[in-house]
Design an enzyme around this catalytic site. Structure first.
Site, mmCIF file in Angstrom:
data_model
loop_
_atom_site.group_PDB
_atom_site.id
_atom_site.type_symbol
_atom_site.label_atom_id
_atom_site.label_comp_id
_atom_site.label_asym_id
_atom_site.label_seq_id
_atom_site.Cartn_x
_atom_site.Cartn_y
_atom_site.Cartn_z
ATOM 1 N N GLU A 48 8.119 6.211 -6.139
ATOM 2 C CA GLU A 48 7.190 5.773 -5.097
ATOM 3 C C GLU A 48 6.105 4.967 -5.793
ATOM 4 O O GLU A 48 5.275 5.523 -6.507
ATOM 5 C CB GLU A 48 6.579 6.973 -4.375
ATOM 6 C CG GLU A 48 5.502 6.597 -3.366
ATOM 7 C CD GLU A 48 4.686 7.788 -2.881
ATOM 8 O OE1 GLU A 48 3.485 7.600 -2.561
ATOM 9 O OE2 GLU A 48 5.232 8.907 -2.826
ATOM 10 N N ARG A 52 -1.762 0.476 -4.672
ATOM 11 C CA ARG A 52 -3.179 0.599 -5.028
ATOM 12 C C ARG A 52 -3.616 -0.478 -5.998
ATOM 13 O O ARG A 52 -4.792 -0.555 -6.345
ATOM 14 C CB ARG A 52 -3.443 1.968 -5.666
ATOM 15 C CG ARG A 52 -3.150 3.156 -4.774
ATOM 16 C CD ARG A 52 -3.451 4.448 -5.500
ATOM 17 N NE ARG A 52 -3.035 5.628 -4.746
ATOM 18 C CZ ARG A 52 -3.130 6.870 -5.189
ATOM 19 N NH1 ARG A 52 -3.621 7.089 -6.402
ATOM 20 N NH2 ARG A 52 -2.728 7.878 -4.447
ATOM 21 N N THR A 75 1.116 4.724 -0.499
ATOM 22 C CA THR A 75 -0.251 4.366 -0.114
ATOM 23 C C THR A 75 -0.255 3.128 0.779
ATOM 24 O O THR A 75 -1.077 2.228 0.628
ATOM 25 C CB THR A 75 -1.164 4.154 -1.342
ATOM 26 O OG1 THR A 75 -0.850 5.121 -2.346
ATOM 27 C CG2 THR A 75 -2.627 4.344 -0.961
ATOM 28 N N LYS A 135 4.789 13.782 4.624
ATOM 29 C CA LYS A 135 4.019 13.978 3.404
ATOM 30 C C LYS A 135 2.867 14.941 3.711
ATOM 31 O O LYS A 135 2.255 14.866 4.784
ATOM 32 C CB LYS A 135 3.469 12.634 2.928
ATOM 33 C CG LYS A 135 2.637 12.697 1.659
ATOM 34 C CD LYS A 135 2.326 11.310 1.146
ATOM 35 C CE LYS A 135 1.506 11.354 -0.138
ATOM 36 N NZ LYS A 135 1.405 10.041 -0.778
#
Length: 216
Positions: A48, A52, A75, A135
């Protein structure tokens, strides 16, 4: 092209098959391919890649082009980022929270989505969107295993991928829960080791993590 056999099926099921999902932060896309090699060599061909850093999309593209590793984007906070992730080759999208816009854009693209949920209200909202693998983030500060066990009681069909503040010392407590599909973590892919190019060290950490998950 992703050449992992599991990639042809459900990407979320494939990503959680080893019960570990490495959460990767890449500051330089040049490190993406050797990192993919290190993860595969350690027995964990999934990543994953968090959105960011400015290098995220190029890193996803490089890992996907390398093949042999199932690559997702993490994210992801907006529909625009979903577009960027899918264009780069991401097979699944992970979001820290539950965003209808993100979920709907993922469905428009036909890409799997793993949104975050830590409260009963959020879990119920996810169920209304037809989602049953979620999640749980940030896991350590949102009640940890006890909170997941409590949520699993009324939401028996939901499975969680806890992420955030989890390390090898408490991995077993999460994986012992039937409601936990897999655990997301970054301890096997430390950002400083990636930046230093210590891919042999990452392979060792990954292999150790896989062995620990197997014992758990």
């Amino acid at each position: 092209m992703d050449t992992t056999p599991a990639a042809a099926g459900d990407p979320i099921a494939a990503a959680t098959a080893a019960r570990l999902v490495p959460v990767v932060v890449l500051d330089d896309a040049a490190h993406a391919a050797p990192l993919a090699d290190a993860l595969a060599a350690g027995g964990l061909p999934v990543a994953e890649v968090t959105f960011r850093t400015p290098a995220a999309a190029d890193a996803v593209r490089a890992m996907t082009d390398r093949g042999g590793v199932l690559v997702g984007a993490g994210t992801v906070l907006s529909a625009r980022q979903v577009d960027e992730a899918v264009a780069a080759g991401a097979r699944f999208v992970v979001s820290p929270g539950l965003s209808r816009a993100v979920v709907e854009r993922c469905r428009e693209h036909g890409v799997a989505v793993l949104p975050g949920a830590v409260t009963a209200t959020e879990v119920q909202a996810a169920l209304e969107l037809g989602l049953e693998v979620l999640k749980f983030f940030p896991a350590a500060t949102s009640g940890g295993p006890a909170a997941i066990a409590a949520l699993a009681a009324p939401f028996g069909t939901v499975r969680f991928v806890p992420t955030g503040g989890i390390g090898p010392d408490d991995l077993g407590r999460y994986l012992a829960l039937p409601a936990v599909a897999a655990v997301g973590g970054s301890w096997m892919v430390p950002r400083e080791r990636v930046a230093a190019g210590d891919f042999a060290g990452i392979t060792k950490l990954t292999a150790d993590a896989v062995a620990l998950a197997g014992r758990a």
